[in-house]
Design a protein around this motif. Structure first.
Motif, PDB file in Angstrom:
ATOM      1  N   PRO A   1      11.849  45.271 -26.153  1.00  0.00           N
ATOM      2  CA  PRO A   1      12.893  45.884 -25.290  1.00  0.00           C
ATOM      3  C   PRO A   1      12.890  46.307 -24.334  1.00  0.00           C
ATOM      4  O   PRO A   1      13.630  46.389 -23.031  1.00  0.00           O
ATOM      5  N   MET A   2      11.172  46.649 -23.440  1.00  0.00           N
ATOM      6  CA  MET A   2      11.012  47.069 -21.997  1.00  0.00           C
ATOM      7  C   MET A   2      11.686  45.716 -21.513  1.00  0.00           C
ATOM      8  O   MET A   2      12.783  45.802 -20.356  1.00  0.00           O
ATOM      9  N   HIS A   3      11.440  44.454 -20.892  1.00  0.00           N
ATOM     10  CA  HIS A   3      11.132  43.081 -20.277  1.00  0.00           C
ATOM     11  C   HIS A   3      12.622  43.008 -20.563  1.00  0.00           C
ATOM     12  O   HIS A   3      13.030  42.315 -19.469  1.00  0.00           O
ATOM     13  N   THR A   4      13.113  42.888 -20.747  1.00  0.00           N
ATOM     14  CA  THR A   4      14.563  42.525 -21.990  1.00  0.00           C
ATOM     15  C   THR A   4      15.509  42.949 -21.810  1.00  0.00           C
ATOM     16  O   THR A   4      16.822  42.677 -21.565  1.00  0.00           O
ATOM     17  N   HIS A   5      15.362  43.962 -22.267  1.00  0.00           N
ATOM     18  CA  HIS A   5      16.443  45.159 -22.777  1.00  0.00           C
ATOM     19  C   HIS A   5      15.906  46.367 -21.953  1.00  0.00           C
ATOM     20  O   HIS A   5      17.176  47.460 -22.062  1.00  0.00           O
ATOM     21  N   ASP A   6      15.894  46.437 -20.998  1.00  0.00           N
ATOM     22  CA  ASP A   6      15.558  47.733 -19.584  1.00  0.00           C
ATOM     23  C   ASP A   6      15.279  48.600 -20.332  1.00  0.00           C
ATOM     24  O   ASP A   6      15.846  49.912 -20.043  1.00  0.00           O
ATOM     25  N   GLU A   7      14.899  49.142 -21.267  1.00  0.00           N
ATOM     26  CA  GLU A   7      14.047  50.108 -22.028  1.00  0.00           C
ATOM     27  C   GLU A   7      13.606  51.564 -21.916  1.00  0.00           C
ATOM     28  O   GLU A   7      12.712  49.989 -20.689  1.00  0.00           O
ATOM     29  N   TYR A   8      13.049  51.942 -21.138  1.00  0.00           N
ATOM     30  CA  TYR A   8      11.790  53.426 -20.561  1.00  0.00           C
ATOM     31  C   TYR A   8      11.964  52.739 -19.524  1.00  0.00           C
ATOM     32  O   TYR A   8      10.838  53.003 -18.761  1.00  0.00           O
ATOM     33  N   LYS A   9      12.426  52.516 -18.947  1.00  0.00           N
ATOM     34  CA  LYS A   9      13.114  52.357 -17.660  1.00  0.00           C
ATOM     35  C   LYS A   9      12.537  54.252 -16.664  1.00  0.00           C
ATOM     36  O   LYS A   9      12.342  54.632 -15.629  1.00  0.00           O
ATOM     37  N   GLU A  10      12.915  55.455 -17.885  1.00  0.00           N
ATOM     38  CA  GLU A  10      11.876  56.252 -17.133  1.00  0.00           C
ATOM     39  C   GLU A  10      10.988  57.005 -17.200  1.00  0.00           C
ATOM     40  O   GLU A  10      11.084  58.208 -16.580  1.00  0.00           O
ATOM     41  N   LEU A  11      10.200  56.031 -17.825  1.00  0.00           N
ATOM     42  CA  LEU A  11       8.679  56.305 -17.720  1.00  0.00           C
ATOM     43  C   LEU A  11       7.905  55.102 -16.177  1.00  0.00           C
ATOM     44  O   LEU A  11       7.010  55.233 -16.289  1.00  0.00           O
ATOM     45  N   LEU A  12       8.991  54.283 -15.804  1.00  0.00           N
ATOM     46  CA  LEU A  12       8.150  53.763 -15.221  1.00  0.00           C
ATOM     47  C   LEU A  12       7.852  54.522 -13.571  1.00  0.00           C
ATOM     48  O   LEU A  12       8.776  54.925 -13.288  1.00  0.00           O
ATOM     49  N   GLU A  13       7.068  54.167 -12.708  1.00  0.00           N
ATOM     50  CA  GLU A  13       6.500  54.400 -11.724  1.00  0.00           C
ATOM     51  C   GLU A  13       6.797  53.365 -10.725  1.00  0.00           C
ATOM     52  O   GLU A  13       7.022  52.316 -10.671  1.00  0.00           O
ATOM     53  N   ASP A  14       6.637  53.738  -9.045  1.00  0.00           N
ATOM     54  CA  ASP A  14       6.675  52.965  -7.902  1.00  0.00           C
ATOM     55  C   ASP A  14       5.939  51.511  -8.248  1.00  0.00           C
ATOM     56  O   ASP A  14       4.757  51.735  -8.980  1.00  0.00           O
ATOM     57  N   GLY A  15       6.881  49.895  -8.643  1.00  0.00           N
ATOM     58  CA  GLY A  15       5.761  49.381  -8.266  1.00  0.00           C
ATOM     59  C   GLY A  15       5.763  48.320  -9.724  1.00  0.00           C
ATOM     60  O   GLY A  15       6.069  47.384  -9.945  1.00  0.00           O
TER      61      GLY A  15
END
Length: 329
Positions: free
Chosen positions: A268-282
């Motif tokens: 869900p994260m690396h293929t479907h771009d979920e959780y992008k609100e939780l990412l930080e720089d890098g």
């Protein structure tokens, strides 16, 4: 990111390499002598991901097929149990249980010996023992001329499944083909926030004990915006265990390798771009390495077995460099 024609890599004295459809680079490297530069030749062939898959008897669309597959009932049951049991409380209990690393002291080779007969019940694409898949992945990465740390990561990425040696069936950690493995392998997701519908078998999301809890409401759940990958909790399995084990044993593998180990099952994260609100720089750059690795992990699965004994001396050299000696498991 470059990709490799699997059966040619495993069966030919020279290595024919390919590129993914989105890449314009053709990498050529002879099998067994990558970096040696001693005269082995290889043909340059540019193909798409479909061409790569055809070498293993499949087209790309046939990979990760969860609806029309001889293993469907086993895989279906695996994910139903996984979604039913993998809640925040369970993952927290597993973290406490498994991060003491007091189960055994083993070299990487000794750990591989214990994994020799393990077959992943969550995988619809291969019925061979997981150590064969590890070699298939690593050899494809090596033949494509990727960094040596990535080659070793390909070999190690699923080793966390060794938990089955000390695990319990009640915790989803039995090592038999048809026994419960729902806390060993399978696609993961971020625990502590709603499971997205992009997860495989989304119809099982309602079975999760955390389903519908207000504190886990998407997009942030229990987290704060931009908190970063390092602060997320994932459904517990081989990924998290191996990541924590590498940290505990003070590996010199780079952060990109650790990201591959920890996040490679979180589709869900690396293929479907979920959780992008939780990412930080890098974090985005780390996930790009996971996506790059994923092509080798996925499209190299076939029923052709590389020679473990013949290839091992090369890999032992990498282990001695990045993860030497007897380790805590």
């Amino acid at each position: 990111s470059p990709q490799v024609s699997v059966l040619r890599v495993l069966n030919s004295p020279t290595t024919t390499t390919t590129t993914m459809a989105e890449a314009a680079v053709v990498v050529v490297a002879p099998l067994g002598v990558v970096g040696a530069g001693d005269g082995a030749t290889a043909a340059e062939v540019t193909t798409t991901a479909n061409d790569i898959a055809k070498d293993s008897g499949k087209v790309v669309e046939e990979y990760r097929n969860y609806s029309d597959n001889m293993q469907t009932s086993i895989v279906y049951n695996h994910y139903k149990q996984m979604r039913t049991n993998q809640c925040a409380a369970f993952t927290e209990r597993m973290m406490k249980k498994w991060t003491s690393f007091d189960h055994a002291k083993l070299t990487v080779k000794e750990a591989f010996d214990k994994l020799e007969g393990y077959v992943d019940s969550s995988d619809p694409d291969i019925t061979l023992p997981n150590v064969i898949h590890a070699l298939q992945t690593a050899e494809a990465i090596r033949a494509a001329g990727e960094p040596e740390w990535m080659v070793l990561t390909g070999l190690l990425h699923d080793m966390g499944k060794i938990m089955f040696v000390w695990g319990e069936a009640s915790d989803g950690q039995e090592g038999t083909r048809t026994g419960p493995q729902w806390a060993l392998g399978g696609d993961t997701w971020v625990v502590g926030v709603d499971i997205p519908d992009s997860a495989v078998f989304p119809e099982f999301n309602k079975l999760n004990p955390d389903y519908g809890k207000a504190e886990f409401k998407a997009p942030l759940g229990r987290y704060t915006k931009g908190c970063g990958l390092k602060n997320l909790q994932f459904a517990f399995g081989h990924d998290e265990y191996m990541y924590q084990m590498l940290l505990h044993n003070k590996t010199s593998l780079p952060k990109e390798a650790l990201a591959i180990v920890r996040y490679h099952s979180c589709y869900p994260m690396h293929t479907h771009d979920e959780y992008k609100e939780l990412l930080e720089d890098g974090d985005k750059e780390l996930l790009e390495w996971v996506v790059r690795f994923n092509k080798y992990d996925l499209y190299t699965k076939c029923e052709t077995e590389p020679s473990f004994d013949k290839l091992w001396p090369y890999y032992q050299g990498l282990i001695d460099k990045y993860l030497p000696g007897t380790l805590d498991w």
